[in-house]
Scaffold this motif. Structure first.
Motif, PDB file in Angstrom:
ATOM      1  N   ARG A 168      32.458  -6.131  -3.480  1.00 37.64           N
ATOM      2  CA  ARG A 168      31.989  -4.818  -3.015  1.00 37.64           C
ATOM      3  C   ARG A 168      33.098  -3.991  -2.368  1.00 37.64           C
ATOM      4  NH1 ARG A 168      26.620  -4.445  -3.516  1.00 37.64           N
ATOM      5  NH2 ARG A 168      25.537  -6.453  -3.616  1.00 37.64           N
ATOM      6  N   TYR A 169      34.020  -4.665  -1.670  1.00 40.33           N
ATOM      7  CA  TYR A 169      35.061  -3.917  -0.976  1.00 40.33           C
ATOM      8  C   TYR A 169      36.356  -3.816  -1.783  1.00 40.33           C
ATOM      9  CZ  TYR A 169      31.778  -4.385   2.859  1.00 40.33           C
ATOM     10  OH  TYR A 169      30.642  -4.332   3.634  1.00 40.33           O
ATOM     11  N   THR A 170      36.237  -4.053  -3.117  1.00 40.01           N
ATOM     12  CA  THR A 170      37.404  -3.886  -3.981  1.00 40.01           C
ATOM     13  C   THR A 170      37.085  -2.776  -4.986  1.00 40.01           C
ATOM     14  OG1 THR A 170      38.049  -6.192  -3.760  1.00 40.01           O
ATOM     15  CG2 THR A 170      38.898  -5.038  -5.692  1.00 40.01           C
ATOM     16  N   GLY A 222      25.924  -2.764   3.929  1.00 41.74           N
ATOM     17  CA  GLY A 222      25.904  -4.104   4.530  1.00 41.74           C
ATOM     18  C   GLY A 222      25.129  -4.124   5.845  1.00 41.74           C
ATOM     19  N   THR A 223      24.986  -5.345   6.395  1.00 41.38           N
ATOM     20  CA  THR A 223      24.279  -5.486   7.668  1.00 41.38           C
ATOM     21  C   THR A 223      25.233  -5.883   8.797  1.00 41.38           C
ATOM     22  OG1 THR A 223      23.873  -7.820   7.211  1.00 41.38           O
ATOM     23  CG2 THR A 223      22.174  -6.259   6.529  1.00 41.38           C
ATOM     24  N   VAL A 249      33.285   2.118   6.646  1.00 35.31           N
ATOM     25  CA  VAL A 249      32.574   1.579   5.481  1.00 35.31           C
ATOM     26  C   VAL A 249      31.194   2.190   5.353  1.00 35.31           C
ATOM     27  CG1 VAL A 249      33.752  -0.631   5.173  1.00 35.31           C
ATOM     28  CG2 VAL A 249      31.834  -0.487   6.741  1.00 35.31           C
ATOM     29  N   LEU A 250      30.630   2.554   6.549  1.00 31.96           N
ATOM     30  CA  LEU A 250      29.293   3.150   6.499  1.00 31.96           C
ATOM     31  C   LEU A 250      29.345   4.485   5.782  1.00 31.96           C
ATOM     32  CD1 LEU A 250      27.896   2.373  10.022  1.00 31.96           C
ATOM     33  CD2 LEU A 250      27.039   1.526   7.850  1.00 31.96           C
ATOM     34  N   GLU A 251      30.394   5.270   6.182  1.00 31.96           N
ATOM     35  CA  GLU A 251      30.532   6.594   5.546  1.00 31.96           C
ATOM     36  C   GLU A 251      30.808   6.458   4.060  1.00 31.96           C
ATOM     37  OE1 GLU A 251      33.280   6.791   8.790  1.00 31.96           O
ATOM     38  OE2 GLU A 251      31.378   5.767   9.046  1.00 31.96           O
TER      39      GLU A 251
END
Ligand code: ADP
Length: 509
Positions: free
Chosen positions: A416-418, A471-472, A464-466
């Motif tokens: 997800r973060y790639t 995620g939680t 990451v939210l923006e």
């Protein structure tokens, strides 16, 4: 004018003195001295035949001559000795001092001076004694004022220490209690007067998280310290009071370098966290009840949404726009479900309710299997997912479902973060007792300042939210706790805009 007593005494004395003086001198110093003291070469016999005045004059001349040879002090002392000896031999008690007092200038000057100054001297001694007594009095007044001040300061300090909110006690080098404040009295149920001078382990009983006794030899290892420092620190302790009442506490023990001469070993501070602990338990209870209650309606919601999606697949009854809405609903319900699951996991972990069902499994094929289950997500995200298995035995002793969760979490994050076009590579590294699993991505990386917080609850890197990720902030926390339960460790190395490598260890069978 010579006093009458002197006039009476002198003639006899002079005769005797002369005899004795000659004897003294001849005995002590020999004939050479006799010659020296013979004035104008007169013989002793000649002197004896002189009149009293003549003898007196002779004595004076003799003294003056002796004075030249020996100095006035020695000459005077010899003369004095002779006079005294003669007086005692004939029982003459008076006259000696008078004789000295009336001797002409320069004769026995010191004695004369001393006599004349005697009164003055006594006066001065009295004066000086008085001054000394006054100074002594002043000094003792100041000492007693000082000790009152010192006592006040000591009492003030004692009062402060006694009433500090945290429990504080001090031990000497033999682990005997030398200070015990009010909070300690409240926590243990023992009074300061009961415990002072006694061994601490008989009164203050701690248990660690594994319910083992934590004795003073652990929190006060009597090492010699060269500077004041904390020698032991512990959280999650239970302090057992007098009537088996239990408190949750943290402990900090500090040794004092300068404590040697006063026999102060260490100072222990106890922070009572019972209320926080109770609140935490209430919070966990609330979270767990809420999550449980949410789970049932959510399951049914997800079920009906799946049914709707499947029905639409078959009958195409929804417009394109309606389908987008439905798919969003389904995605959101999935996210909500995973949040609820994570919250339940967290509360189970924090209450210590997680039981590991360990079994011996081959780790490399299990990894491969989990990686395959992420194939479609990787494909969807256009991230290349690869794995380098190892052919040698990779038997591990784990709860396959739980440890599988860890790897799933790391893979999910890595993908997800790639950004699309990037890659995620998994590889294993055997060590002595563990097998290390690395999940390396070429993703966005993690800023340095976020790294220390990464494995804490609800932590998400800002930004990451923006970016729209959903995620939680619980995944890494749960992963860390699961790895810890297996006796392993989890870590991360990351460089912003270059990628991250998450690594965790699993114990070999
Ligand atoms: P989340 O549900 O937010 O992914 P995690 O606890 O799994 O919660 O991760 C916490 C945060 O760590 C994430 O929000 C993200 O900011 C960061 N993170 C985790 N893994 C990676 C990764 N491989 N690359 C970049 N950032 C990551």
């Amino acid at each position: 004018m010579k006093p009458s007593v002197v006039v009476d005494t002198i003639p006899t004395l002079v005769n005797l003195v002369l005899d004795d003086y000659v004897k003294v001198c001849s005995l002590k110093l020999g004939s050479k001295i006799l010659e020296t003291i013979s004035v104008n070469s007169q013989k002793v016999e000649d002197v004896k035949s002189l009149s009293d005045e003549g003898k007196y004059a002779y004595l004076l001349a003799l003294f003056n001559k002796s004075k030249e040879v020996f100095g006035p002090k020695v000459a005077g002392r010899d003369l004095e000795k002779s006079v005294k000896g003669v007086m005692s031999r004939f029982g003459v008690t008076k006259g000696y001092l008078d004789l000295l007092a009336v001797l002409p200038e320069g004769v026995l000057e010191e004695e004369k001076y001393t006599l004349l100054q005697k009164g003055e001297l006594e006066r001065k001694i009295k004066e000086r004694t008085k001054e000394l007594e006054e100074a002594k009095e002043e000094l003792s007044k100041r000492i007693s004022e000082g000790s009152i001040e010192l006592e006040t300061e000591r009492n003030k300090l004692k009062l402060v220490l006694y009433n500090v909110f945290d429990g504080i006690f001090a031990l000497d080098r033999q682990s005997k209690i030398i200070a015990f404040n009010k909070s300690m009295e409240d926590l243990t149920g023992f009074l300061e007067s009961e415990v002072l001078g006694n061994n601490v382990d008989d009164y203050v009983k701690f248990l660690n998280a594994d319910k083992e006794a934590l004795t003073s030899d652990i929190y006060y290892p009597s090492l010699k310290v060269i500077e004041d420092k904390t020698v032991y620190k512990a959280e999650n302790l239970t302090l057992k009071g007098k009537h088996n009442k239990e408190y949750h506490v943290s402990l900090v023990s500090s040794a004092i370098a300068e404590g040697g001469p006063s026999n102060v070993g260490c100072i222990v501070t106890i922070h009572d966290v019972t209320t926080q602990k109770e609140l935490e338990v209430m919070k966990l209870d609330f979270v767990s009840i809420a999550a449980h209650e949410l789970r049932t309606p959510l399951t049914s919601l997800r079920g009906y949404l799946t049914l709707l999606l499947e029905a639409n697949e078959a009958k195409k009854m929804l417009s394109e726009e309606e389908l987008v809405y439905l798919e969003r609903c389904y995605l959101s319900s999935n996210q909500l479900f995973s949040l609820v699951e994570n919250l339940l996991n967290v509360s189970r972990i924090e209450r210590g309710n997680v039981q590991l069902n360990r079994e011996i499994v081959e780790w490399s094929p299990l990894v491969s299997q989990i990686i395959q289950s992420f194939g479609s997500l990787a494909k969807e995200r256009r991230v290349k997912l690869t794995y380098t298995p190892i052919s040698t035995s990779t038997k591990v002793n784990v709860d396959p479902i739980m440890i599988g969760e860890v790897l799933s979490n790391l893979l999910d994050n890595a993908i997800r973060y790639t950004p699309s076009g990037g890659s995620v590579h998994v590889f294993l590294e055997p060590s002595d007792r563990f097998i290390i699993t690395h999940v390396k991505d070429t993703g966005q990386g993690i800023p340095k300042e976020s790294l220390p917080h990464l494995f804490t609850k609800f932590y998400r890197v800002s930004g990451v939210l923006e970016q729209g990720s959903k995620g939680t902030g619980l995944g890494l926390y749960i992963s860390k706790e699961i790895v810890k339960l297996h006796g392993g460790e989890i870590s991360v190395a990351s460089e912003l805009d270059k990628g991250s490598t998450f690594s965790f260890t699993v114990p070999k069978a």
